[in-house]
Write a protein that holds these residues in place. Structure first.
Motif, PDB file in Angstrom:
ATOM      1  N   LEU A  72     -30.835   4.797 -16.003  1.00  0.00           N
ATOM      2  CA  LEU A  72     -30.249   4.164 -14.568  1.00  0.00           C
ATOM      3  C   LEU A  72     -31.623   3.395 -14.216  1.00  0.00           C
ATOM      4  N   LEU A  73     -31.056   2.016 -14.218  1.00  0.00           N
ATOM      5  CA  LEU A  73     -32.356   1.388 -13.340  1.00  0.00           C
ATOM      6  C   LEU A  73     -31.769   0.257 -11.963  1.00  0.00           C
ATOM      7  N   ARG A  74     -32.384   0.563 -10.877  1.00  0.00           N
ATOM      8  CA  ARG A  74     -31.755  -0.082 -10.117  1.00  0.00           C
ATOM      9  C   ARG A  74     -33.404  -1.133 -10.003  1.00  0.00           C
ATOM     10  N   THR A  75     -33.185  -2.621  -9.942  1.00  0.00           N
ATOM     11  CA  THR A  75     -33.929  -3.440  -8.313  1.00  0.00           C
ATOM     12  C   THR A  75     -34.143  -3.194  -7.205  1.00  0.00           C
ATOM     13  N   GLY A  76     -34.862  -3.879  -6.601  1.00  0.00           N
ATOM     14  CA  GLY A  76     -34.705  -4.655  -5.163  1.00  0.00           C
ATOM     15  C   GLY A  76     -34.866  -3.446  -4.053  1.00  0.00           C
ATOM     16  N   ASP A  77     -34.485  -2.480  -4.623  1.00  0.00           N
ATOM     17  CA  ASP A  77     -34.697  -1.079  -3.348  1.00  0.00           C
ATOM     18  C   ASP A  77     -35.556  -0.923  -2.878  1.00  0.00           C
ATOM     19  N   GLU A  78     -35.833  -1.475  -1.187  1.00  0.00           N
ATOM     20  CA  GLU A  78     -37.118  -0.530  -0.455  1.00  0.00           C
ATOM     21  C   GLU A  78     -37.484   0.467  -0.763  1.00  0.00           C
ATOM     22  N   GLU A  79     -38.804   0.258  -0.694  1.00  0.00           N
ATOM     23  CA  GLU A  79     -39.866   1.473  -0.993  1.00  0.00           C
ATOM     24  C   GLU A  79     -39.735   2.463   0.378  1.00  0.00           C
ATOM     25  N   TYR A  80     -39.578   3.702   0.297  1.00  0.00           N
ATOM     26  CA  TYR A  80     -40.376   3.957   0.925  1.00  0.00           C
ATOM     27  C   TYR A  80     -41.371   4.286   2.009  1.00  0.00           C
ATOM     28  N   GLN A  81     -41.406   4.597   2.976  1.00  0.00           N
ATOM     29  CA  GLN A  81     -41.706   4.961   4.214  1.00  0.00           C
ATOM     30  C   GLN A  81     -42.548   5.519   3.942  1.00  0.00           C
ATOM     31  N   TRP A  82     -43.187   6.082   3.727  1.00  0.00           N
ATOM     32  CA  TRP A  82     -44.659   7.460   4.821  1.00  0.00           C
ATOM     33  C   TRP A  82     -44.507   7.694   6.433  1.00  0.00           C
ATOM     34  N   LYS A  83     -44.085   8.967   5.903  1.00  0.00           N
ATOM     35  CA  LYS A  83     -44.634   8.710   7.829  1.00  0.00           C
ATOM     36  C   LYS A  83     -45.678   9.534   8.164  1.00  0.00           C
ATOM     37  N   THR A  84     -46.325  10.370   7.040  1.00  0.00           N
ATOM     38  CA  THR A  84     -47.247  11.201   7.171  1.00  0.00           C
ATOM     39  C   THR A  84     -48.083  10.611   6.295  1.00  0.00           C
ATOM     40  N   THR A  85     -49.334  10.432   7.133  1.00  0.00           N
ATOM     41  CA  THR A  85     -50.474   9.072   6.186  1.00  0.00           C
ATOM     42  C   THR A  85     -51.493   9.898   6.238  1.00  0.00           C
ATOM     43  N   ASP A  86     -51.830  10.754   6.883  1.00  0.00           N
ATOM     44  CA  ASP A  86     -53.620  11.028   7.074  1.00  0.00           C
ATOM     45  C   ASP A  86     -52.948  12.542   6.510  1.00  0.00           C
ATOM     46  N   PHE A  87     -52.176  13.159   5.853  1.00  0.00           N
ATOM     47  CA  PHE A  87     -52.346  14.471   5.653  1.00  0.00           C
ATOM     48  C   PHE A  87     -53.522  15.280   5.221  1.00  0.00           C
ATOM     49  N   GLN A  88     -54.519  16.518   5.279  1.00  0.00           N
ATOM     50  CA  GLN A  88     -55.728  17.196   5.198  1.00  0.00           C
ATOM     51  C   GLN A  88     -55.249  18.092   4.609  1.00  0.00           C
ATOM     52  N   ARG A  89     -55.143  18.133   3.422  1.00  0.00           N
ATOM     53  CA  ARG A  89     -54.793  19.716   2.443  1.00  0.00           C
ATOM     54  C   ARG A  89     -55.548  20.466   2.902  1.00  0.00           C
ATOM     55  N   PRO A  90     -54.862  21.625   3.131  1.00  0.00           N
ATOM     56  CA  PRO A  90     -55.249  22.796   2.911  1.00  0.00           C
ATOM     57  C   PRO A  90     -57.172  23.231   1.731  1.00  0.00           C
ATOM     58  N   ALA A  91     -57.784  23.602   2.513  1.00  0.00           N
ATOM     59  CA  ALA A  91     -58.727  23.946   1.336  1.00  0.00           C
ATOM     60  C   ALA A  91     -58.015  25.121   0.402  1.00  0.00           C
ATOM     61  N   LYS A  92     -58.917  25.022  -0.960  1.00  0.00           N
ATOM     62  CA  LYS A  92     -58.456  25.225  -2.497  1.00  0.00           C
ATOM     63  C   LYS A  92     -58.661  26.973  -1.616  1.00  0.00           C
ATOM     64  N   THR A  93     -59.382  27.493  -1.190  1.00  0.00           N
ATOM     65  CA  THR A  93     -59.660  28.494  -1.426  1.00  0.00           C
ATOM     66  C   THR A  93     -58.849  29.296   0.839  1.00  0.00           C
ATOM     67  N   ASP A  94     -58.176  28.302   0.619  1.00  0.00           N
ATOM     68  CA  ASP A  94     -57.297  28.814   1.960  1.00  0.00           C
ATOM     69  C   ASP A  94     -55.917  28.783   1.642  1.00  0.00           C
ATOM     70  N   LEU A  95     -55.641  28.003   0.736  1.00  0.00           N
ATOM     71  CA  LEU A  95     -54.050  27.750   0.114  1.00  0.00           C
ATOM     72  C   LEU A  95     -53.115  29.595  -0.095  1.00  0.00           C
ATOM     73  N   VAL A  96     -51.753  29.084   0.808  1.00  0.00           N
ATOM     74  CA  VAL A  96     -50.917  30.550   0.560  1.00  0.00           C
ATOM     75  C   VAL A  96     -49.988  30.366   0.116  1.00  0.00           C
ATOM     76  N   ILE A  97     -49.594  30.128  -1.282  1.00  0.00           N
ATOM     77  CA  ILE A  97     -48.524  29.017  -1.453  1.00  0.00           C
ATOM     78  C   ILE A  97     -47.348  29.825  -1.861  1.00  0.00           C
ATOM     79  N   TYR A  98     -46.041  29.457  -1.314  1.00  0.00           N
ATOM     80  CA  TYR A  98     -45.216  30.055  -1.249  1.00  0.00           C
ATOM     81  C   TYR A  98     -44.457  29.226  -2.484  1.00  0.00           C
ATOM     82  N   GLU A  99     -43.957  30.514  -3.798  1.00  0.00           N
ATOM     83  CA  GLU A  99     -43.218  29.562  -5.217  1.00  0.00           C
ATOM     84  C   GLU A  99     -41.543  29.820  -4.573  1.00  0.00           C
ATOM     85  N   LEU A 100     -40.566  29.006  -5.534  1.00  0.00           N
ATOM     86  CA  LEU A 100     -40.286  28.154  -4.947  1.00  0.00           C
ATOM     87  C   LEU A 100     -39.241  28.409  -6.081  1.00  0.00           C
TER      88      LEU A 100
END
Length: 936
Positions: free
Chosen positions: A355-383
């Motif tokens: 599938l090839l589409r041109t001219g679509d608007e880029e997604y505008q991200w609302k959250t631009t300052d996300f701070q990732r959890p420290a690796k040792t703090d990760l509590v991951i939910y596998e889904l």
């Protein structure tokens, strides 16, 4: 009356095998035939037999389109005598004799439609299978009159203009031959069994060769293609493999296609009615082994579609497709999941299209300052999206985020979401590594889900599968024994795949990671997900398979391999090249020496690789109350010693082991409790309430161990459906009603509190901790110490995993008042650190030197709450509106409260409070949140 049968010329139109022989060679449905096979034949390199005690034929009859379509005989995997063959000691071949009409229970009218007989062979339980050297079923023509085309040997033959080519064929009985070129008769011969004709090729030609005997007609079709003249030209600067959009002109796009050893490539699509046209012949950059073309005249925001036509024969979608359309599976994707799904061009082409589409608007991200959890703090939910919500979509997961946030997790790990075979799958059968699977929704929906996760402080990790690819993968089909057959055998000259897996866990088609083409493919596709979707990490599946040293050798595969270490470090660099803080996680489960190299890789730069750490068996043994003895069901000793969960026991300086009690690959703890739980009198782990309580006990000895953790979906509700229900990878019941069951919700609530403790209090990051969990009587203890912590300095966790009441010596770190954190900070004065504690079976206590403030409400704020400044001196502000703020000191005493309707950036004065550590409870119309506040 003339009976006319048109045979489409496929590989099975020349049907001769040395492994399988039918006597007589030509036959009809009413005569006795003998089928014999050489089970030791070296003519096949696919699914060989290995000293079978019995051999069964699983066979059927049908027409040219489906050799098994009319009738099938055999019960796969059953040793029931149906189709059983007999070993002939004279010729050492396995044989079976029957009359086809009788054997397949056909009527005379059905017999008249039969043109093909198909078969495959197996041992008595189906664990061994015998096919031809292309991994195809054996297929034979039915009828005493047969036509065989000997030359050309392929449906399509590519020739130079002016080349003379010999066409030859044979029949089982004398026949009259007619050869047609593009519908016009060019040659006729009579009363022959061997036909020959030479033709000078100056243009593309479609041939039909007919043979007539006594009014019965057989025919084969084939074609010649004249090689086009290729334009040699360097690829424009900055172009990547796949689709390159023109930043200034939405009517243009440049396609770049890596296709070594191929002579010419056309692009076909909706823009040229899916026909080969030299106006759409790709230029060639020989130095880079790549073909390329700039498409012009495209309509922006329109669903254009295309394929590459390789050497005039092989139709493949772009290996670097970001979306593909599938002729077999798209019809089952509903409009709720994927609105306005483009329609596959049925009747115009075959196989997947890009599938090839041109001219679509880029997604505008609302959250631009996300701070990732420290690796040792990760509590991951596998889904697994398929089994998480009945709507099986990104939108459905987004609608469930309140539930996940309420549990307290700070990362979601999605099982593979790139395009895989079929729709309902675990996803470990990848076909297009760069395309999003449409069964889960649109790219925009996935971005919206990630955006919302980030807004809530939740990282997104995706499972990636680069050990192998399925038969749909374009680079597999381009270099296989039969490009039309997804089960074919890869060619020896493949730039991508090994003919035989070079490790002991062969799955689908094994990628050869020593090849530069594979490295380039992995880099391009992996970096795309980071750039396009802003995911936070990859979990790399089956990294043991990345070695090239260990064909069919379990010991080798499971020992350290230098080539594997080197290539996986290189792949880690690819990720960090795009995102310096990216989570790199390997599912290796291999030797500690090898995993240590990854954990320490670029650790001095703040990087390092994390690894999966499986503790399912040990926690499962513990919750079942099985500490000694042997599990005869799994032929394995019980062991409830889960001390290997400590990264210190592995000799590491950091907790890089993502530990889990359950994963998608492991049997569910609660199923094992109910199936194999221990008992003593009225205390029976197989009973629902007791079995569920054991999961709370396990959580207390899991989340409290320093380091990242992972939960498999619904483990927090005591999901008790076996991994093997409906087959290991089959659909599982989605039981959201479990959340309405208080006994199951108790696990959710307890785990939430444990996760809160882990994430709120620094003591759970300490390196000063010990695990005393090897006791065969079921008594276990964990101790953590952090003497310099401003909050809790000591924690001792005691639990009874047995089925009887027992006393345990806590050997506390100090005397004085201790607080049972999960019993509302219940205080108890210990005058002796060795005062015995009586624990009922399944009971546990988390004792701390100071009380903890834990949220007991299920609702928490959707926003990631920020306090600034923090540490604070005189006043602080919030980034959200609030109605009520309450400050608690380290002992849990309320020291200040603010009530009102407060806007964002409202200043809260606390200058009268003493220096120290506090907990701030924030309430607004959306819920509650608890944050640390330091006053200095």
């Amino acid at each position: 009356m003339m009976k006319k049968i048109t045979l489409l010329f496929l590989l099975f139109s020349t049907i001769t095998y040395c492994q399988v022989i039918i006597t007589p060679a030509t036959f009809d449905m009413n005569q006795s035939i003998t089928i014999s096979i050489d089970a030791k034949s070296s003519a096949t390199n696919c699914n060989k037999f290995s000293n079978p005690q019995k051999i069964y034929i699983h066979s059927g009859v049908g027409d040219d389109n489906n050799p098994f379509g009319k009738s099938v005989v055999g019960n796969w995997g059953q040793d029931d005598g149906i189709g059983e063959m007999t070993l002939n000691s004279t010729n050492n071949r396995w044989e079976i004799t029957f009359i086809p009409k009788t054997y397949y229970n056909l009527t005379d009218s059905e017999v008249a439609t039969i043109t093909k007989m198909g078969m495959v062979f197996r041992n008595e339980n189906g664990s061994q299978e015998f096919k031809d050297n292309g991994c195809n079923d054996f297929v034979f023509n039915v009828g005493t009159f047969q036509l065989t085309l000997n030359s050309p040997s392929n449906t399509t033959t590519t020739l130079n203009s002016g080349q003379i080519y010999s066409i030859s064929a044979s029949t089982s009985k004398a026949a009259n031959f007619t050869l047609k070129a593009n519908g016009n008769i060019i040659d006729q011969k009579t009363n022959l069994t061997n036909y020959n004709y030479q033709h000078t090729v100056n243009q593309d030609i479609d041939f039909t060769l007919e043979a007539i005997h006594n009014g019965e007609t057989k025919s084969v079709t084939f074609n010649f293609i004249v090689k086009p003249t290729i334009t040699e030209a360097a690829i424009p600067s900055g172009m990547k493999d796949g689709i390159n959009f023109n930043p200034t002109d939405n009517t243009k796009a440049t396609l770049v296609f890596y296709a070594p050893m191929k002579e010419f490539v056309h692009v076909i699509g909706d823009f040229n009615n899916w026909t080969r046209n030299n106006m759409y012949l790709l230029k060639k950059d020989t130095a880079k082994d790549r073909f390329w073309i700039e498409l012009t005249g495209l309509t922006p925001q329109t669903n254009h579609m295309y394929q590459y036509l390789v050497d005039g024969v092989i139709k493949v979608a772009d290996p670097y497709s970001t979306s593909i359309l599938d002729p077999s599976n798209d019809q089952y994707i509903n409009s709720t999941t994927y609105p306005n799904l483009p329609t596959y061009p049925t009747g115009k082409t075959s196989h997947a299209v890009t599938l090839l589409r041109t001219g679509d608007e880029e997604y505008q991200w609302k959250t631009t300052d996300f701070q990732r959890p420290a690796k040792t703090d990760l509590v991951i939910y596998e889904l697994l999206i398929r089994d998480f919500d009945a709507l099986h979509s990104f939108d459905a997961v987004k609608a469930r985020l309140d539930y996940l946030q309420g549990l307290g997790i700070n990362a979601i790990e999605f099982m593979p979401v790139n395009e895989f075979d079929g729709n309902e799958s675990w996803g470990y059968n990848p076909s297009f590594h760069m395309a999003l699977d449409k069964y889960y929704g649109t790219p925009k929906a996935f971005k919206q889900l990630i955006d919302e996760c980030h807004r809530r402080g939740i990282a997104v990790i995706i499972d990636v599968v680069y050990n192998h690819a399925s038969g749909q993968n374009p680079y597999f089909r381009m270099y296989s024994s039969d490009s039309e057959n997804y089960d074919a055998q890869v060619n020896a000259n493949s730039p991508f795949f090994n003919q035989t897996a070079t490790h002991s866990y062969s799955v689908f088609n094994d990628l050869n990671h020593s090849k530069q083409a594979v490295k380039d493919y992995v880099k391009r596709t992996a970096q795309y997900w980071i750039e396009e979707f802003k995911v936070d990490g990859f979990r790399w599946d089956l990294t043991k398979g990345f070695t090239q040293n260990c064909t069919n050798n379990e010991g080798c595969t499971n020992s350290e391999q230098a080539d594997r270490v080197a290539i996986l470090k290189e792949y880690a660099d690819y990720q960090w090249e795009k995102d310096a803080d990216f989570y790199v996680i390997f599912e290796h489960l291999g030797p500690n020496s090898e995993e240590t190299k990854w954990v320490n890789y670029r650790l001095n730069e703040g990087k390092g690789i994390m690894v999966w750490s499986n503790h399912n068996w040990n926690y499962s043994s513990a919750t079942r109350g099985k500490h000694t003895g042997r599990d005869t069901r799994h032929n394995r000793d019980y062991s409830s010693d889960f001390s290997w969960i400590s990264y210190k026991n592995r000799g590491w300086s950091i907790p890089a082991n993502i530990s889990y009690m359950e994963s998608h690959d492991e049997e569910r703890l609660m199923f094992e409790n109910f199936d194999d739980g221990n008992s003593n009198g009225s205390y029976n782990i197989k009973s629902t309430n007791i079995g569920l309580q054991r999961s709370e006990l396990a959580g207390a000895f899991y989340f409290t161990v320093p380091g990242p953790k992972m939960i498999w979906q619904f483990g927090e509700l005591g999901y008790d459906i076996s991994i093997n229900q409906n087959g290991r990878v089959g659909n599982k019941p989605i039981l959201w009603n479990y959340f309405n069951n208080q006994e199951r919700k108790d696990i959710y609530n307890t785990w939430n509190k444990l996760i809160q403790l882990k994430l709120k209090y620094d003591i759970f990051k300490t390196s000063d901790f010990t695990l005393d969990v090897a006791n065969i009587l079921g008594l276990k203890k964990i101790q953590l110490s952090s003497p310099n912590s401003p909050e809790i300095k000591y924690i001792t966790i005691v639990g009874n995993f047995s089925t009887t009441t027992q006393n345990i010596n806590p050997t506390l770190q100090k005397t004085g008042v201790w607080y049972d954190l999960l019993d509302n900070n219940k205080a108890q004065n210990f005058t002796n650190t060795n005062n015995l504690i009586s624990l009922a079976p399944g009971e546990f206590k988390i004792l701390a030197s100071a009380p903890a403030t834990l949220a007991t409400e299920n609702l928490i704020l959707n926003h990631e709450v920020l306090i600034y400044p923090n540490p604070v001196k005189n006043s602080f502000r919030l980034n959200i509106k609030s109605n009520k703020l309450t400050l608690f000191d380290i002992n849990g005493k309320k020291v200040k409260e603010f009530n009102g309707a407060f806007n964002i950036d409202k200043s809260f004065n606390i200058q009268e409070l003493k220096k120290g550590f506090y907990i701030l409870k924030i309430v607004n119309s959306k819920g509650k949140s608890y944050k640390k506040l330091i006053i200095n």
